[in-house]
Design a protein around this motif. Structure first.
Motif, mmCIF file in Angstrom:
data_model
loop_
_atom_site.group_PDB
_atom_site.id
_atom_site.type_symbol
_atom_site.label_atom_id
_atom_site.label_comp_id
_atom_site.label_asym_id
_atom_site.label_seq_id
_atom_site.Cartn_x
_atom_site.Cartn_y
_atom_site.Cartn_z
ATOM 1 N N LEU A 154 0.812 -1.214 0.000
ATOM 2 C CA LEU A 154 0.000 0.000 0.000
ATOM 3 C C LEU A 154 0.847 1.267 0.000
ATOM 4 O O LEU A 154 0.321 2.369 -0.154
ATOM 5 C CB LEU A 154 -0.931 0.011 1.219
ATOM 6 N N LYS A 155 2.171 1.079 0.230
ATOM 7 C CA LYS A 155 3.095 2.224 0.288
ATOM 8 C C LYS A 155 2.658 3.211 1.378
ATOM 9 O O LYS A 155 2.587 4.428 1.164
ATOM 10 C CB LYS A 155 3.210 2.931 -1.071
ATOM 11 N N LEU A 156 2.412 2.666 2.558
ATOM 12 C CA LEU A 156 1.952 3.473 3.679
ATOM 13 C C LEU A 156 2.849 3.304 4.893
ATOM 14 O O LEU A 156 3.541 2.290 5.040
ATOM 15 C CB LEU A 156 0.531 3.065 4.076
ATOM 16 N N LYS A 157 2.813 4.293 5.778
ATOM 17 C CA LYS A 157 3.472 4.200 7.074
ATOM 18 C C LYS A 157 2.463 3.613 8.066
ATOM 19 O O LYS A 157 1.245 3.723 7.865
ATOM 20 C CB LYS A 157 3.928 5.576 7.520
ATOM 21 N N PRO A 158 2.947 2.994 9.146
ATOM 22 C CA PRO A 158 2.039 2.335 10.084
ATOM 23 C C PRO A 158 0.907 3.221 10.607
ATOM 24 O O PRO A 158 -0.234 2.767 10.739
ATOM 25 C CB PRO A 158 2.972 1.900 11.218
ATOM 26 N N HIS A 159 1.197 4.481 10.903
ATOM 27 C CA HIS A 159 0.169 5.353 11.475
ATOM 28 C C HIS A 159 -0.882 5.786 10.448
ATOM 29 O O HIS A 159 -1.870 6.427 10.807
ATOM 30 C CB HIS A 159 0.810 6.594 12.109
ATOM 31 N N GLU A 160 -0.696 5.423 9.192
ATOM 32 C CA GLU A 160 -1.664 5.792 8.154
ATOM 33 C C GLU A 160 -2.715 4.703 7.921
ATOM 34 O O GLU A 160 -3.544 4.816 7.021
ATOM 35 C CB GLU A 160 -0.934 6.085 6.843
#
Length: 219
Positions: A154-160
């Motif tokens: 998803l190309k996301l950081k954990p908090h997103e």
């Protein structure tokens, strides 16, 4: 800012776990006059059945016919969940996530074949943008691989993202991946010692997805 919701499948979307426990309990009692303790079975929920079969081999020894047990419990489980519906609030969460433009992913220790068959039967498969299954990682829950793979895809950081889980193994995996987690136990997992979650609900009907997102933004 939350950009994605990540759902477990077994026990969270469809309560296959209670059906598995009841299937094992019935077959073991009928074939071996053995009472399966819930606290033993629940250790494998969200992960593999290795611990369960190791326990049964110690208790039943050479009397245990693993192939027979798998076959009979599988057949009974199929009958038990044939007409089962999604858990309360599941479709509403998926619909709300879609309306908000959030990416919707499934991260499960089960196989792709298993979850897609059941999601199609529930008419829920079309909601999901991504399926991250055991076929795609080296280690399943409680290892964080499934969630780390999901973030990578998803190309996301954990908090997103937000994870929705029903099992302790799933919660441990999500926390190790540092993703905020909402725990929604089923009857089999309700007594587990959950800790360090963001929220714990009895059902998705307890809070709307919007309320959960707002609570995360405040934390």
């Amino acid at each position: 800012m939350i950009k994605a919701v990540i759902f477990d499948f077994d026990g969270l979307i469809l309560d296959t776990e209670t059906a598995w426990f009841n299937a094992y309990k019935e077959v073991l009692k009928e074939q071996y006059q053995f009472e399966l303790p819930l606290d033993v079975f629940v250790k494998c929920v969200g992960s593999s059945d290795t611990a369960l079969y190791s326990f049964l081999e110690k208790k039943l020894g050479n009397h245990l016919d693993v192939n027979m047990l798998r076959k009979q419990t599988g057949e009974l489980h199929t009958r038990l969940i044939k007409e089962a519906k999604a858990r309360e609030g599941v479709e509403e969460y998926l619909e709300d996530a879609r309306k908000k433009g959030l990416t919707i992913a499934l991260a499960t220790s089960s196989t792709n074949k298993w979850v897609t068959a059941h999601l199609n039967n529930l008419n829920l498969a079309s909601y999901f943008d991504y399926f991250i299954t055991q076929d795609m990682v080296e280690h399943i829950k409680p290892a964080p691989d499934l969630f780390l793979k999901t973030l990578e895809i998803l190309k996301l950081k954990p908090h997103e993202a937000i994870v929705f889980e029903d099992s302790l193994n799933g919660l441990i995996a999500a926390l190790e991946a540092k993703i905020p987690t909402v725990v929604i136990p089923n009857p089999v997992t309700a007594s587990l010692p959950f800790e360090n979650y963001h929220l714990k609900l009895t059902s998705m009907a307890d809070m709307s997805l919007q309320e959960i997102i707002e609570s995360l933004n405040k934390s």
